[in-house]
Enzyme design. Structure first.
Site, PDB file in Angstrom:
ATOM      1  N   CYS A   2       0.964  -1.330   0.215  1.00  0.00           N
ATOM      2  CA  CYS A   2      -0.144   0.016  -0.123  1.00  0.00           C
ATOM      3  C   CYS A   2       0.920   1.248   0.060  1.00  0.00           C
ATOM      4  CB  CYS A   2      -0.883   0.040   1.192  1.00  0.00           C
ATOM      5  SG  CYS A   2      -1.880  -1.423   1.466  1.00  0.00           S
ATOM      6  N   ARG A  27       1.735   1.395  -5.944  1.00  0.00           N
ATOM      7  CA  ARG A  27       1.920   0.416  -4.831  1.00  0.00           C
ATOM      8  C   ARG A  27       0.640  -0.252  -4.457  1.00  0.00           C
ATOM      9  NH1 ARG A  27       6.507   1.008  -1.794  1.00  0.00           N
ATOM     10  NH2 ARG A  27       5.426  -0.106  -0.265  1.00  0.00           N
ATOM     11  N   TRP A 110      -3.722  -1.920  -1.371  1.00  0.00           N
ATOM     12  CA  TRP A 110      -3.560  -2.846  -2.013  1.00  0.00           C
ATOM     13  C   TRP A 110      -4.221  -4.055  -1.215  1.00  0.00           C
ATOM     14  CZ3 TRP A 110      -1.417  -8.209  -1.820  1.00  0.00           C
ATOM     15  CH2 TRP A 110      -1.594  -8.696  -3.005  1.00  0.00           C
ATOM     16  N   ASN A 136       0.774   0.169   5.791  1.00  0.00           N
ATOM     17  CA  ASN A 136       1.324  -0.646   4.907  1.00  0.00           C
ATOM     18  C   ASN A 136       1.872  -1.907   5.553  1.00  0.00           C
ATOM     19  OD1 ASN A 136       2.227  -1.800   2.378  1.00  0.00           O
ATOM     20  ND2 ASN A 136       4.038  -0.530   2.469  1.00  0.00           N
ATOM     21  N   GLY A 137       1.601  -3.222   5.166  1.00  0.00           N
ATOM     22  CA  GLY A 137       2.318  -4.185   5.691  1.00  0.00           C
ATOM     23  C   GLY A 137       0.831  -5.230   6.306  1.00  0.00           C
ATOM     24  N   GLU A 522      10.756 -14.171 -19.397  1.00  0.00           N
ATOM     25  CA  GLU A 522      10.549 -12.729 -18.941  1.00  0.00           C
ATOM     26  C   GLU A 522       9.471 -12.151 -19.908  1.00  0.00           C
ATOM     27  OE1 GLU A 522      10.456 -11.033 -16.510  1.00  0.00           O
ATOM     28  OE2 GLU A 522      10.232  -8.769 -17.493  1.00  0.00           O
ATOM     29  N   LYS A 526       6.014 -10.613 -18.821  1.00  0.00           N
ATOM     30  CA  LYS A 526       5.668  -9.114 -19.288  1.00  0.00           C
ATOM     31  C   LYS A 526       4.137  -9.295 -19.833  1.00  0.00           C
ATOM     32  CE  LYS A 526       7.640  -6.876 -17.540  1.00  0.00           C
ATOM     33  NZ  LYS A 526       8.197  -7.650 -16.944  1.00  0.00           N
ATOM     34  N   GLU A 529       1.187 -10.382 -17.218  1.00  0.00           N
ATOM     35  CA  GLU A 529       0.927  -9.394 -16.127  1.00  0.00           C
ATOM     36  C   GLU A 529       0.378  -8.151 -16.700  1.00  0.00           C
ATOM     37  OE1 GLU A 529       4.022  -7.921 -13.817  1.00  0.00           O
ATOM     38  OE2 GLU A 529       5.576  -7.641 -15.417  1.00  0.00           O
ATOM     39  N   HIS A 545       7.602 -32.556 -25.383  1.00  0.00           N
ATOM     40  CA  HIS A 545       7.390 -33.372 -24.389  1.00  0.00           C
ATOM     41  C   HIS A 545       6.287 -33.217 -23.677  1.00  0.00           C
ATOM     42  CE1 HIS A 545      11.489 -35.380 -24.895  1.00  0.00           C
ATOM     43  NE2 HIS A 545      12.027 -34.043 -25.187  1.00  0.00           N
ATOM     44  N   LYS A 652       3.556  -2.637  -7.307  1.00  0.00           N
ATOM     45  CA  LYS A 652       4.918  -2.530  -7.648  1.00  0.00           C
ATOM     46  C   LYS A 652       5.961  -3.327  -6.854  1.00  0.00           C
ATOM     47  CE  LYS A 652       8.298  -1.102 -10.289  1.00  0.00           C
ATOM     48  NZ  LYS A 652       8.396  -1.851 -11.540  1.00  0.00           N
TER      49      LYS A 652
HETATM   50  C1  AGP Z   1       7.595  -7.509 -12.690  1.00  0.00           C
HETATM   51  O1  AGP Z   1       7.213  -6.910 -13.827  1.00  0.00           O
HETATM   52  C2  AGP Z   1       6.639  -7.881 -11.543  1.00  0.00           C
HETATM   53  N1  AGP Z   1       6.021  -6.460 -11.313  1.00  0.00           N
HETATM   54  C3  AGP Z   1       7.248  -8.729 -10.330  1.00  0.00           C
HETATM   55  O2  AGP Z   1       7.503  -9.765 -10.966  1.00  0.00           O
HETATM   56  C4  AGP Z   1       8.659  -7.989  -9.776  1.00  0.00           C
HETATM   57  O3  AGP Z   1       9.518  -8.336 -10.703  1.00  0.00           O
HETATM   58  C5  AGP Z   1       8.845  -9.027  -8.411  1.00  0.00           C
HETATM   59  O4  AGP Z   1       7.501  -8.512  -7.773  1.00  0.00           O
HETATM   60  C6  AGP Z   1       9.920  -8.764  -8.050  1.00  0.00           C
HETATM   61  O5  AGP Z   1      10.053  -7.354  -7.559  1.00  0.00           O
HETATM   62  P1  AGP Z   1      11.345  -6.822  -6.856  1.00  0.00           P
HETATM   63  O6  AGP Z   1      12.438  -6.760  -7.966  1.00  0.00           O
HETATM   64  O7  AGP Z   1      11.145  -5.481  -6.392  1.00  0.00           O
HETATM   65  O8  AGP Z   1      11.850  -7.563  -5.802  1.00  0.00           O
END
Ligand code: AGP
Length: 657
Positions: A2, A27, A110, A136-137, A522, A526, A529, A545, A652
Site C-alpha cells: 500500500c 503500490r 492493495w 502498509n504491511g 521474462e 510481461k 501481467e 514433451h 509494484k
Molecule cells: C515484474 O514485472 C513484476 N512487477 C514482479 O514480478 C517483480 O519483478 C517482483 O515482484 C520482484 O520485485 P522486486 O524486484 O522489487 O523484488
C-alpha cells in the site's frame, strides 16, 4: 503493497496528501482515503473504493456541497456504505475542512485483509473516532489482538488488521495518560508482522507519529512542514533530503517542520539524512502516454548509466570497488546462490548462466519464496546474490536474513537507496535505473542484467578465468548497446504489427533455447501481467514433451484459431535446432512470431511475422531481445484495453509474504 503519506505544516495538507497518493498509486490501488485535521483538532475522514481519482471526486463533491448538506455527521457524499465512525468534533469533510486542514494522513490500498471497500479503506479509526491510522504491511497477530479488543468492548467496522492498531493505540493512549508517542511505541511492541504506520490524534493537532517494521517509510522536512511516505516519489518535490527509520524506530513530525526520532526503547536517536538523486521529472510521464513506455525508452540511458565507470581501459579490467569482498575472498567462493522473485528472478537466471560459463563457479537460482522453506545448503563459502528492484520484496528480504544467519556473504542488487535490502545485505550494488513507476519491470530488468553481466565478468577476471582481451571485447560490445536499443525503439513497426496479429489471443507460448529461453520467461511474464493473456514460456526442446499439445490444430485451416508462438531464434549455437522447433509448431497450426537477428533470411521462409534485432554476442542478447518483447506485451495490453501502468491485482512492490 500500500502507499501511505502523512503531512503536517503551516499550509493545506490536502494537496500534499493527494499529490503523494497519486505518486504512490503504483503500490496499490484498490481504495484510497484521507484523515484531515484542522488546528482546532477536528479529525474528519473521507474514503472511497477504487483509485485515488475516486477520492479526488469525493473531495470535489465535498467542496461543491452547500453548507446545509454538510451540517450532519456524514460526509457530503452519501454513498458511504456504512456511516464512517466520526470523531467528537466531526461534521464530515466539508469545504472548510479541505481549506483549513493542515495535518493529515493518506492511504492507497492493495487489499490483504478484507475486500476492497470503503469500510476496509484506510484510515481506520478507534472507537471514539479520535485516532486515525494508515498502514502498509500485514499485522500477523491481528486476529488474537482483535479478539482481546472485542472482549474489552471495542467495536470494529472493518475486516482489516489495521483497525486493530487504531484500537490498541486508543487503549495505550489512555494508559499513557495522553502521550501519543508513548502510546504508539507501546502499541508497536505488541505487533508482529510488517507495518509502516502513520497516526494522528484529534487531541494532538499539528503532530503526527510514524513508525515502521519490514515495510518502507521515509521522512523529511519541507519548506513549511514535515512529511512521511512509503516511497520517495511522494516527497520528491518537497524535499530531497530524507531520513530512513530502522525497524520499530519512531518519528514525530510537527507542523513547524521539526522532526524527532526515537528508538524502540524510547531513546532519542539522530539518523543521518540521505539525499534523493532522482528528479521530479523522473517521477513524471515526460510526455509519454504511460510510465511503461517512458521507462522502456529510458533503457539506453539506463544501460549507459549502469555500466559507466565499471571498466578501466588502461588495465582492461572490470572494477567493483563497492563489493566488500577481497580478491582472495572472491577466489574462495565455492558456490553462488541467486535469490529473487518475478522479473528479478529472470535476471538472476541470466546472471547464473554467465557466472557459470565465465567464472566456472557453481551457481544456482532460487525463487525467494521457496528458498526460505527448503532448508538450503548455505555456508560461509557461499555468495548469495539477492536481486530486488524495490529492495522491499518480503520473500527476498526473508531469504537474505536466512542467508546471513547461515554466515553467507549477501550481495544485494537493487534500485532503491535506503530500501530494506540495503540494510540487511553485506554489500549493495545499485542499478542505475532511476525511478521505475510502472508495475511491470522493464528498465530495471535490463539494468539488473547489465550489472549481472559486468559482475560475472568481474568474478571471472578475479578468479583468473577470463583473459583481459575477452573482458574488453565484451565490455566494448556492451558500450554499443544503448545505440542498438535506440535503433529498436526508433523502428517498432514490425513489433507493433506482430503484436496486432496476436491481439485477439487468449493464450500465447514462448519458446527459446539457452539464454533465449530465459528471455522467453521474462517475455511471457510481461505479457501475462499487463494484458492478462495466459502466456507460458518453455525451453524449445521441451515442447514436444507435452506443451505442443496446447497448439490448436484448428489453426491449420482457420488463421483466427492459430496459437501464437513467440520464438527466440537469434544467431546462436542452437539456431538450427530452433528452426526445427519452429517447423514443429507450424506443422500443427501455430502462428509463429520470430525474434531473429537482423539479416536472417532463412527465418522469413518459415514465417512472415519476424521481429529483427541487431546482432550482438549471444551473452548480451537478453539486453536487446527483451526490448521488443516489452513493446509486444504493451501493445497487446493496449489492444485489450488494460492499464499498462497499474495492472489488475498487482502492485509494484510485494512487501507481504
Ligand atoms: C515484474 O514485472 C513484476 N512487477 C514482479 O514480478 C517483480 O519483478 C517482483 O515482484 C520482484 O520485485 P522486486 O524486484 O522489487 O523484488
Amino acid at each position: 503493497m500500500c502507499g501511505i503519506v502523512a503531512f503536517t505544516g503551516t499550509s493545506s495538507t490536502v494537496p500534499v496528501l493527494l499529490n503523494g497518493l497519486r505518486r504512490l498509486e503504483y503500490r496499490g490501488y484498490d481504495s484510497a482515503g484521507l484523515a484531515l485535521q484542522t488546528r482546532d483538532g477536528s479529525l474528519e475522514i473521507l474514503k472511497r473504493a477504487g483509485k485515488v481519482a475516486e477520492l479526488e471526486q469525493a473531495l470535489e463533491e465535498a467542496e461543491d456541497a452547500r453548507p446545509a448538506e454538510n451540517s450532519g455527521a456524514q460526509p457530503a457524499d452519501q454513498s458511504t456504505s456504512q456511516p464512517a465512525r466520526c470523531g467528537r468534533h466531526t461534521q464530515g469533510v466539508t469545504r472548510n475542512t479541505i481549506a483549513e486542514a493542515t495535518t493529515g494522513i493518506g492511504h492507497t490500498r492493495w487489499a490483504t485483509h478484507g475486500v476492497p471497500s470503503e469500510d476496509n479503506a484506510h484510515p481506520q479509526l478507534d472507537c471514539s473516532g479520535s485516532i486515525a491510522v494508515v498502514h502498509n504491511g500485514i499485522i500477523e497477530n491481528y486476529a488474537a489482538l482483535r479478539a482481546e479488543l472485542l472482549e474489552r468492548g471495542h467495536r470494529f467496522i472493518s475486516q482489516t488488521d489495521t483497525e486493530v492498531v487504531a484500537h490498541l493505540i486508543e487503549e495505550e493512549y489512555a494508559a499513557a495518560h495522553g502521550d501519543l508517542v508513548l502510546a504508539v511505541r507501546t502499541t508497536v511492541a505488541r505487533l508482529s508482522g510488517s507495518f509502516a504506520l502513520a497516526v494522528c490524534h484529534a487531541d494532538e493537532p499539528g503532530m503526527l507519529v510514524v513508525t515502521r517494521c519490514d515495510s518502507p517509510l521515509v521522512v523529511g522536512r519541507t519548506k513549511n512542514g514535515a512529511i512521511a511516505a512509503s516511497d520517495t516519489p511522494a516527497l520528491i518535490e518537497y524535499t530531497r533530503e530524507v531520513y530512513y527509520l530502522d525497524d520499530r524506530d519512531l518519528a514525530v513530525l510537527r507542523e513547524n517542520g521539526s522532526l524527532q526520532f526515537f528508538d524502540p526503547a524510547g531513546s532519542a536517536i539522530f539518523p543521518t539524512p540521505v539525499t534523493i538523486e532522482w528528479t521530479l521529472e523522473d517521477a513524471e510521464r515526460g510526455g509519454y502516454p504511460d510510465f511503461m513506455l517512458k521507462e522502456i525508452h529510458e533503457q539506453p540511458r539506463v544501460i549507459r548509466d549502469t555500466i559507466a565507470g565499471r571498466y578501466n581501459a588502461d588495465t582492461r579490467r572490470i572494477s567493483f570497488d563497492d563489493v566488500a569482498l577481497s580478491p582472495r575472498e572472491l577466489k574462495q567462493i565455492e558456490r553462488v546462490i541467486i535469490v529473487a522473485c518475478g522479473t528479478s528472478y529472470h535476471a538472476g537466471l541470466i546472471g547464473r548462466d554467465l557466472m557459470e560459463t565465465w567464472a566456472r563457479v557453481p551457481v544456482e537460482t532460487a525463487v525467494a519464496s521457496e528458498f526460505r522453506y527448503r532448508n538450503p545448503l548455505v555456508t560461509p563459502a557461499t555468495l548469495v546474490i539477492a536481486i530486488s528492484q524495490s529492495g522491499e520484496t518480503a520473500d527476498t528480504l526473508e531469504a537474505v536474513k536466512l542467508a546471513r544467519l547461515a554466515g553467507a556473504h549477501v550481495l544485494a542488487i537493487t534500485n532503491v537507496v535506503g530500501s530494506r535490502i540495503t540494510m540487511e545485505a553485506n554489500t549493495v550494488l545499485y542499478i542505475k535505473a532511476h525511478l521505475e513507476i510502472a508495475v511491470a519491470a522493464t528498465k530495471s530488468f535490463l539494468a539488473q542484467v547489465a550489472l549481472l553481466t559486468l559482475f560475472a565478468l568481474y568474478l571471472s577476471q578475479e578468479r583468473g578465468q577470463l583473459e583481459s582481451n575477452v573482458v574488453s571485447e565484451i565490455y566494448a560490445a556492451m558500450e554499443q548497446l544503448p545505440r542498438q536499443i535506440d535503433g529498436i525503439l526508433e523502428d517498432t513497426g514490425s513489433i507493433i504489427s506482430c503484436a496486432s496479429e496476436c491481439g485477439d489471443a487468449q493464450t500465447a507460448l514462448f519458446i527459446g533455447r539457452g539464454v533465449g529461453a530465459t528471455i522467453c520467461y521474462e517475455g511471457a511474464l510481461k505479457l501475462k501481467e499487463i494484458s492478462y493473456v495466459h502466456a507460458e514460456a518453455f525451453s524449445a526442446g521441451e515442447i514436444k514433451h507435452g506443451p505442443i499439445a496446447l497448439i490448436d490444430p484448428e489453426g491449420l485451416t482457420d488463421p483466427r484459431a492459430q496459437t501464437p508462438v513467440v520464438a527466440m531464434v537469434c544467431k546462436s549455437v542452437t539456431y538450427d535446432k530452433m528452426l526445427s522447433n519452429i517447423e514443429e509448431v507450424l506443422a500443427r497450426g501455430a502462428k509463429v512470431i520470430a525474434v531473429a537477428t537482423a539479416g536472417d533470411t532463412r527465418i522469413a521462409e518459415l514465417t512472415p511475422h519476424v521481429i529483427s534485432i541487431p546482432e550482438v554476442p549471444e551473452c548480451l542478447s537478453p539486453l536487446v531481445a527483451s526490448v521488443p518483447l516489452q513493446l509486444f506485451a504493451r501493445h497487446i495490453a493496449l489492444l485489450h484495453g488494460a492499464n499498462v501502468d497499474q495492472p489488475r491485482n498487482l502492485a509494484k512492490s510485494v512487501t507481504v509474504e
